[in-house]
Design a protein around this motif. Structure first.
Motif, PDB file in Angstrom:
ATOM      1  N   GLU A 125      -6.518  -7.583  -4.483  1.00 28.36           N
ATOM      2  CA  GLU A 125      -5.612  -6.564  -3.990  1.00 28.36           C
ATOM      3  C   GLU A 125      -6.212  -5.175  -4.204  1.00 28.36           C
ATOM      4  OE1 GLU A 125      -2.041  -7.371  -6.122  1.00 28.36           O
ATOM      5  OE2 GLU A 125      -1.463  -9.034  -4.800  1.00 28.36           O
ATOM      6  N   GLU A 126      -5.538  -4.144  -3.693  1.00 32.71           N
ATOM      7  CA  GLU A 126      -6.057  -2.781  -3.778  1.00 32.71           C
ATOM      8  C   GLU A 126      -6.207  -2.304  -5.215  1.00 32.71           C
ATOM      9  OE1 GLU A 126      -3.542  -0.409  -1.160  1.00 32.71           O
ATOM     10  OE2 GLU A 126      -5.223  -0.389   0.259  1.00 32.71           O
ATOM     11  N   SER A 197      -4.482  -9.362   6.239  1.00 33.11           N
ATOM     12  CA  SER A 197      -3.300  -9.145   5.402  1.00 33.11           C
ATOM     13  C   SER A 197      -2.205  -8.434   6.183  1.00 33.11           C
ATOM     14  CB  SER A 197      -3.671  -8.351   4.151  1.00 33.11           C
ATOM     15  OG  SER A 197      -4.252  -7.097   4.478  1.00 33.11           O
ATOM     16  N   ARG A 198      -2.578  -7.521   7.074  1.00 32.08           N
ATOM     17  CA  ARG A 198      -1.573  -6.828   7.876  1.00 32.08           C
ATOM     18  C   ARG A 198      -0.909  -7.781   8.866  1.00 32.08           C
ATOM     19  NH1 ARG A 198      -3.909  -0.840   9.546  1.00 32.08           N
ATOM     20  NH2 ARG A 198      -3.860   0.070   7.443  1.00 32.08           N
ATOM     21  N   ASP A 203       0.640  -7.562   1.259  1.00 28.59           N
ATOM     22  CA  ASP A 203       0.096  -6.327   0.706  1.00 28.59           C
ATOM     23  C   ASP A 203      -1.392  -6.258   1.045  1.00 28.59           C
ATOM     24  OD1 ASP A 203       2.525  -5.642  -0.407  1.00 28.59           O
ATOM     25  OD2 ASP A 203       2.097  -6.658  -2.307  1.00 28.59           O
TER      26      ASP A 203
END
Length: 212
Positions: A125-126, A197-198, A203
């Motif tokens: 994740e980010e 993911s989009r 997320d």
């Protein structure tokens, strides 16, 4: 009357985004004009669907246009059983002594198992955190239908090969789940993490790490 527009993001993209040919610079204003005209009509409902709401022109989504926004998440296990029940029914040739609902429950239990045999990949994740992604994390109604269709196709092929009727059984359904799992797992090696993911309503993902 109900007007249903599927894949709204393909028709009503944000104007000036440069993502497409910008044909939306003429389509979006025309759609908004027509939509405003609908307000004066009785018994007319406009419904749109998209898995990329971020790409739809903001003017389409503002209050007074499409007012009510409903997020449809991925089905939980009990919801998945209800979905599978629509495609796996008692009028199909089934294993003796087993009803369709019981088979649906077995199939869903296999899909939703958070074990290594249903592990697709690891995602970052980010915030830099890594976590495991399982088949259950990406399941959809369309995937559930596809798995049942795979099992039905296998049964038909075996019926042709053997010259006798082949019932839908737990092993046939398990093989269909395995095929779907392997196809999904293999596809993860080639996807763009952020785009994927989009599209899947998750997320933002920075990296995807697949098994060697």
């Amino acid at each position: 009357m109900v007007v249903f527009i599927d894949e709204m993001d393909s028709l009503l993209r944000t104007r000036g985004s440069g993502v497409s040919s910008d044909v939306e610079t003429t389509i979006v204003p025309q759609f908004l004009s027509e939509l405003d005209g609908v307000e004066s009509l009785d018994n007319v409902m406009v419904i749109g669907a998209s898995n990329r709401v971020d790409m739809i022109d903001p003017a389409v989504l503002r209050p007074g246009r499409l007012d009510v926004k409903i997020r449809v998440g991925r089905p939980k296990a009990n919801q998945a059983i209800a979905i599978v029940d629509h495609y796996l029914t008692d009028d199909l040739p089934l294993e003796d002594g087993v009803d369709a609902h019981a088979l649906s429950a077995v199939l869903v239990h296999d899909i939703y198992g958070a074990s290594e045999r249903r592990h697709l990949c690891d995602v970052q994740e980010e915030n830099g955190q890594w976590h495991a992604l399982f088949l259950a994390d990406v399941v959809s109604g369309a995937m559930l239908k596809n798995i049942v269709d795979r099992a039905k196709t296998r049964a038909v092929k075996e019926s042709i090969e053997t010259g006798s009727d082949v019932a839908l059984t737990v092993p046939l359904l398990a093989a269909a789940v395995e095929d779907e799992y392997r196809e999904t797992r293999d596809s993860m090696a080639d996807v763009d993490p952020e785009q994927w993911s989009r599209i899947n309503g998750m997320d933002p993902i920075r990296r995807i790490r697949t098994a060697e």
